[in-house]
Design an enzyme around this catalytic site. Structure first.
Site, PDB file in Angstrom:
ATOM      1  N   GLY A  30       0.857  -1.183   0.000  1.00 32.54           N
ATOM      2  CA  GLY A  30       0.000   0.000   0.000  1.00 32.54           C
ATOM      3  C   GLY A  30       0.887   1.225   0.000  1.00 32.54           C
ATOM      4  O   GLY A  30       1.868   1.272  -0.737  1.00 32.54           O
ATOM      5  N   SER A  50       5.859  -5.502  -1.203  1.00 31.87           N
ATOM      6  CA  SER A  50       5.787  -4.109  -1.632  1.00 31.87           C
ATOM      7  C   SER A  50       6.163  -3.184  -0.464  1.00 31.87           C
ATOM      8  O   SER A  50       7.293  -3.271   0.013  1.00 31.87           O
ATOM      9  CB  SER A  50       4.404  -3.837  -2.216  1.00 31.87           C
ATOM     10  N   ALA A  51       5.273  -2.349   0.046  1.00 33.86           N
ATOM     11  CA  ALA A  51       5.606  -1.509   1.200  1.00 33.86           C
ATOM     12  C   ALA A  51       6.088  -2.355   2.385  1.00 33.86           C
ATOM     13  O   ALA A  51       6.987  -1.950   3.130  1.00 33.86           O
ATOM     14  CB  ALA A  51       4.403  -0.669   1.610  1.00 33.86           C
ATOM     15  N   HIS A  53       8.957  -3.173  -6.697  1.00 34.29           N
ATOM     16  CA  HIS A  53       8.401  -2.884  -8.032  1.00 34.29           C
ATOM     17  C   HIS A  53       9.463  -2.238  -8.932  1.00 34.29           C
ATOM     18  O   HIS A  53       9.143  -1.366  -9.737  1.00 34.29           O
ATOM     19  CB  HIS A  53       7.187  -1.942  -7.943  1.00 34.29           C
ATOM     20  N   GLU A  64       9.462  -7.066  -9.955  1.00 38.56           N
ATOM     21  CA  GLU A  64       8.306  -7.923  -9.685  1.00 38.56           C
ATOM     22  C   GLU A  64       8.608  -9.348 -10.146  1.00 38.56           C
ATOM     23  O   GLU A  64       9.218  -9.549 -11.196  1.00 38.56           O
ATOM     24  CB  GLU A  64       7.087  -7.362 -10.407  1.00 38.56           C
TER      25      GLU A  64
END
Lengths: 239, 239
Positions: free
Chosen positions: B94, B126-127, B163, B198
């Protein structure tokens, strides 16, 4: 303070692909800086980590073609005084976090704002445009340093996303789009955001704030679908 | 503390294009969370502003297929205690600024780190992967809230750019490339950065830190040209 008209240009980018530095803005800047002999350059955003003097020299190369000499704010003994005495001001692009960290650390954010509101013509491109908004909360840059605050100049009553570009970085890429990022900003803030594409700029002339250039802007407001505004539109929404 | 082996997976993304949530990691997670019955989910990053309970439900949908129940950290009366008692932890993606702001505000950063170093298997995507690094300074996210600090868990001795994608957003776009952004980070920080594409993830098993998945990583270190490391490489550089 009657008769004082703030004159501000906030450009999405300094340079368009295939063009030279500030080339697309040159006719506008001839008018914007008419009568100006010296311009104070704010070099703190340091694109690629370039040093302040080198960055100022690159701005000076352009402005000498307009007959304007350029001073490096970072070389001033008393930068607040340099701002107070500036005929005109240009904040170049680079990393917004570095720029804002320096402006807060040196106590220059309010001095800059005051001088622009007194009528000294201001130009900001990229990071230098982003800081014209209420906060730097819609920058695209990496948080490579920690500023004392994300608050910026608030020369306009909204936030700016420079280099706005719609959609994915690549068809299969799963990172958030620019639209998603700005929508996330609006879940935490009630500040309208202008997604300003390259080739366009925001022009402030007193109470009139208009979109200029070649591309429509995408406007993001809380609890609304994003909507496009064409060049020539007034940008009169406020927080 | 002999015999304790930190077990950590830091994934560039939760989801690959055309796949379902965590699908590409499923075989790895079956092993990573073997024997685990309950997992504590850290939902603070709130992609798209989704609420904590909804976000936890989406994680629970996946983990029930592995026979693992999921608890929402944001619903815990004493979140530090919930972390202390967690069998395993997953921090979802997020907005990194929102995630880090919450973890610092609630005083949970050190509790999380301690529990992971005690051996509770950790997954971050991700985060949630970015915060496994020394700081959040190489996130791609917008600074939509102001965290008390950019310091993160430091589970590995470098920073992570999730990413990761090379090159321009579009051929004519003048915004900085990811490579330029990370190079700018290195002008202000001496922390190596793993550009994690990714499809790949970082696996920590005690002292061994390796690159896993399908794509090579791009490594950025100060005063060096960025270089690629293939899957299976040890990521043993340190700040």
């Amino acid at each position: 303070m009657t008769g004082i008209i703030p004159k501000i240009i906030l450009g999405s980018t300094s340079t368009l692909s295939g063009q030279t530095y500030l080339q697309y803005l040159r006719p506008v800047l001839e008018n914007h800086f008419a009568g100006i002999k010296r311009l104070l350059f704010v070099p703190y955003a340091r694109p690629g980590g370039i040093d302040h003097a080198q960055y100022t020299a690159s701005a000076a190369n352009f402005f000498e073609t307009l007959g304007i000499a350029v001073d490096n704010l970072a070389a001033a003994k008393d930068p607040a005084l340099a701002i107070k005495n500036a005929e005109a001001i240009f904040t170049g692009g680079g990393n917004t976090f570095v720029l804002v960290q320096q402006l807060h650390q040196l106590g220059l954010m309010s001095a800059l704002k005051q001088r622009v509101l007194e009528g000294a013509p201001y130009l900001g491109t990229s990071a230098g445009a982003n800081i014209g908004g209420i906060s730097m909360g819609t920058t695209n840059d990496m948080p490579i340093v920690y500023p004392a605050s994300f608050a910026t100049l608030g020369l306009v009553g909204f936030n700016i996303n420079p280099h706005f570009i719609s959609g994915r970085a690549a068809p299969q890429h799963m990172g958030e789009t620019r639209e998603t990022r700005i929508a996330e900003f609006l879940t935490q803030n009630d500040t309208p955001v202008v997604g300003l594409p390259e080739g366009s700029w925001i022009q402030v002339m007193g109470q009139h704030i208009t979109l200029e250039g070649s591309q429509p802007a995408l406007i993001f407001e809380r609890d609304k679908q994003p909507y496009e505004l064409p060049v020539g539109s007034e940008l009169n929404f406020k927080k």
